[in-house]
Motif scaffolding. Sequence first.
Motif, PDB file in Angstrom:
ATOM      1  N   ARG A 106       0.842  -0.904  -0.101  1.00 59.79           N
ATOM      2  CA  ARG A 106       0.114  -0.021   0.063  1.00 59.79           C
ATOM      3  C   ARG A 106       0.875   1.289  -0.068  1.00 59.79           C
ATOM      4  NH1 ARG A 106      -2.185   0.219   4.864  1.00 59.79           N
ATOM      5  NH2 ARG A 106      -0.953  -1.724   5.405  1.00 59.79           N
ATOM      6  N   ILE A 107       0.581   2.258  -0.706  1.00 64.13           N
ATOM      7  CA  ILE A 107       1.493   3.339  -0.870  1.00 64.13           C
ATOM      8  C   ILE A 107       1.351   3.936   0.272  1.00 64.13           C
ATOM      9  CG2 ILE A 107       1.972   5.562  -2.380  1.00 64.13           C
ATOM     10  CD1 ILE A 107       1.016   3.818  -4.756  1.00 64.13           C
ATOM     11  N   ASN A 108       0.118   4.393   0.478  1.00 59.96           N
ATOM     12  CA  ASN A 108      -0.075   5.302   1.874  1.00 59.96           C
ATOM     13  C   ASN A 108      -0.513   3.850   2.848  1.00 59.96           C
ATOM     14  OD1 ASN A 108      -1.114   6.363   3.966  1.00 59.96           O
ATOM     15  ND2 ASN A 108      -2.991   7.283   3.075  1.00 59.96           N
ATOM     16  N   ASN A 109       0.482   3.812   3.784  1.00 58.49           N
ATOM     17  CA  ASN A 109       0.328   2.811   4.825  1.00 58.49           C
ATOM     18  C   ASN A 109      -0.919   2.947   5.896  1.00 58.49           C
ATOM     19  OD1 ASN A 109       1.429   0.389   5.987  1.00 58.49           O
ATOM     20  ND2 ASN A 109       2.408   1.447   7.582  1.00 58.49           N
ATOM     21  N   ASP A 110      -1.415   4.145   5.786  1.00 58.46           N
ATOM     22  CA  ASP A 110      -2.715   4.145   6.455  1.00 58.46           C
ATOM     23  C   ASP A 110      -3.859   4.047   5.609  1.00 58.46           C
ATOM     24  OD1 ASP A 110      -1.552   4.650   9.285  1.00 58.46           O
ATOM     25  OD2 ASP A 110      -0.958   6.729   8.486  1.00 58.46           O
ATOM     26  N   GLY A 111      -3.828   3.957   4.339  1.00 55.55           N
ATOM     27  CA  GLY A 111      -4.865   3.965   3.498  1.00 55.55           C
ATOM     28  C   GLY A 111      -5.466   2.545   3.270  1.00 55.55           C
ATOM     29  N   HIS A 112      -6.427   2.433   2.577  1.00 55.58           N
ATOM     30  CA  HIS A 112      -7.067   0.850   2.162  1.00 55.58           C
ATOM     31  C   HIS A 112      -6.429   0.326   1.026  1.00 55.58           C
ATOM     32  CE1 HIS A 112     -10.636   2.281   4.792  1.00 55.58           C
ATOM     33  NE2 HIS A 112     -10.651   3.437   4.003  1.00 55.58           N
ATOM     34  N   TYR A 113      -6.843  -0.927   1.039  1.00 56.38           N
ATOM     35  CA  TYR A 113      -6.437  -1.794  -0.045  1.00 56.38           C
ATOM     36  C   TYR A 113      -7.499  -1.326  -1.259  1.00 56.38           C
ATOM     37  CZ  TYR A 113      -3.206  -4.823   2.684  1.00 56.38           C
ATOM     38  OH  TYR A 113      -2.414  -5.287   3.404  1.00 56.38           O
ATOM     39  N   GLU A 114      -7.198  -0.367  -1.996  1.00 57.33           N
ATOM     40  CA  GLU A 114      -8.113   0.236  -3.150  1.00 57.33           C
ATOM     41  C   GLU A 114      -7.443   0.462  -4.264  1.00 57.33           C
ATOM     42  OE1 GLU A 114     -10.033   3.421  -1.266  1.00 57.33           O
ATOM     43  OE2 GLU A 114      -7.961   4.313  -0.850  1.00 57.33           O
ATOM     44  N   PRO A 115      -7.992   0.746  -5.532  1.00 60.77           N
ATOM     45  CA  PRO A 115      -7.332   1.143  -6.735  1.00 60.77           C
ATOM     46  C   PRO A 115      -6.484   2.762  -6.286  1.00 60.77           C
ATOM     47  CG  PRO A 115      -9.455   0.606  -7.214  1.00 60.77           C
ATOM     48  CD  PRO A 115      -9.357   0.629  -5.819  1.00 60.77           C
ATOM     49  N   GLY A 116      -5.410   2.714  -6.813  1.00 66.20           N
ATOM     50  CA  GLY A 116      -4.612   4.109  -6.682  1.00 66.20           C
ATOM     51  C   GLY A 116      -3.562   3.864  -5.555  1.00 66.20           C
ATOM     52  N   ASN A 117      -3.983   2.818  -4.474  1.00 66.94           N
ATOM     53  CA  ASN A 117      -3.007   2.905  -3.443  1.00 66.94           C
ATOM     54  C   ASN A 117      -2.234   1.604  -3.335  1.00 66.94           C
ATOM     55  OD1 ASN A 117      -2.066   4.030  -0.975  1.00 66.94           O
ATOM     56  ND2 ASN A 117      -3.324   2.645   0.278  1.00 66.94           N
ATOM     57  N   LEU A 118      -2.192   0.979  -4.532  1.00 66.05           N
ATOM     58  CA  LEU A 118      -1.286  -0.438  -4.607  1.00 66.05           C
ATOM     59  C   LEU A 118      -0.301  -0.257  -5.427  1.00 66.05           C
ATOM     60  CD1 LEU A 118      -3.989  -3.424  -4.241  1.00 66.05           C
ATOM     61  CD2 LEU A 118      -2.750  -2.203  -2.412  1.00 66.05           C
ATOM     62  N   ARG A 119       1.125  -1.012  -5.198  1.00 61.66           N
ATOM     63  CA  ARG A 119       2.081  -1.114  -5.958  1.00 61.66           C
ATOM     64  C   ARG A 119       2.699  -2.186  -5.942  1.00 61.66           C
ATOM     65  NH1 ARG A 119       5.736   3.382  -3.204  1.00 61.66           N
ATOM     66  NH2 ARG A 119       6.019   2.267  -1.018  1.00 61.66           N
ATOM     67  N   TRP A 120       3.512  -2.499  -6.826  1.00 56.67           N
ATOM     68  CA  TRP A 120       4.367  -3.620  -6.580  1.00 56.67           C
ATOM     69  C   TRP A 120       5.817  -2.983  -6.042  1.00 56.67           C
ATOM     70  CZ3 TRP A 120       3.104  -8.436  -6.877  1.00 56.67           C
ATOM     71  CH2 TRP A 120       2.057  -8.890  -7.639  1.00 56.67           C
ATOM     72  N   ALA A 121       6.410  -3.785  -4.912  1.00 60.45           N
ATOM     73  CA  ALA A 121       7.485  -3.241  -4.207  1.00 60.45           C
ATOM     74  C   ALA A 121       8.290  -4.468  -3.889  1.00 60.45           C
ATOM     75  CB  ALA A 121       7.104  -2.504  -3.078  1.00 60.45           C
ATOM     76  N   SER A 122       9.730  -3.965  -3.415  1.00 61.74           N
ATOM     77  CA  SER A 122      10.537  -5.030  -3.168  1.00 61.74           C
ATOM     78  C   SER A 122      10.251  -4.994  -1.541  1.00 61.74           C
ATOM     79  CB  SER A 122      12.071  -4.355  -3.367  1.00 61.74           C
ATOM     80  OG  SER A 122      12.410  -3.170  -2.515  1.00 61.74           O
TER      81      SER A 122
END
Length: 144
Positions: A66-82
Amino acid sequence: MYKKDHWLYYRWKEMKQRCCQPSNRQFKYYGGRGIGVFEEWRKDFWSYVAHVESLPGYQDGSTIDRINNDGHYEPGNLRWASKTTQMLNRRRWGKGYTYNKARKKWIVKFGILGKCAHFGYYKTESEAKKVADFARVLIVNSVY
């Protein structure tokens, strides 16, 4: 293909349990903090898969973050990360500085990959904050 055979199935199932089931041991860190799962994804595994597989940046060893760690699992807040990027995107980072009563100074330090990175002692909180902010940028940019 059956959804249970898809490599994302158990990640999707665990995500829902962390956010939606108070009996899950991780619930207090997710659902207990108000973090939820986009309704369509909660109900439809294949909708979740379609979105996640369309995200850029997947490499072997990547995980969903989750890009924003306080945000939901939702479109715009997910990414692939190491794993390192995920580690840097945690609440435990805090401010990166704290007051050391014994030395009567502010200390700047971060835990990185199981080791402590120490950035020095400072007379004022504002100095420590500036160094901590700069150090965080250096650390995050070195990961990418």
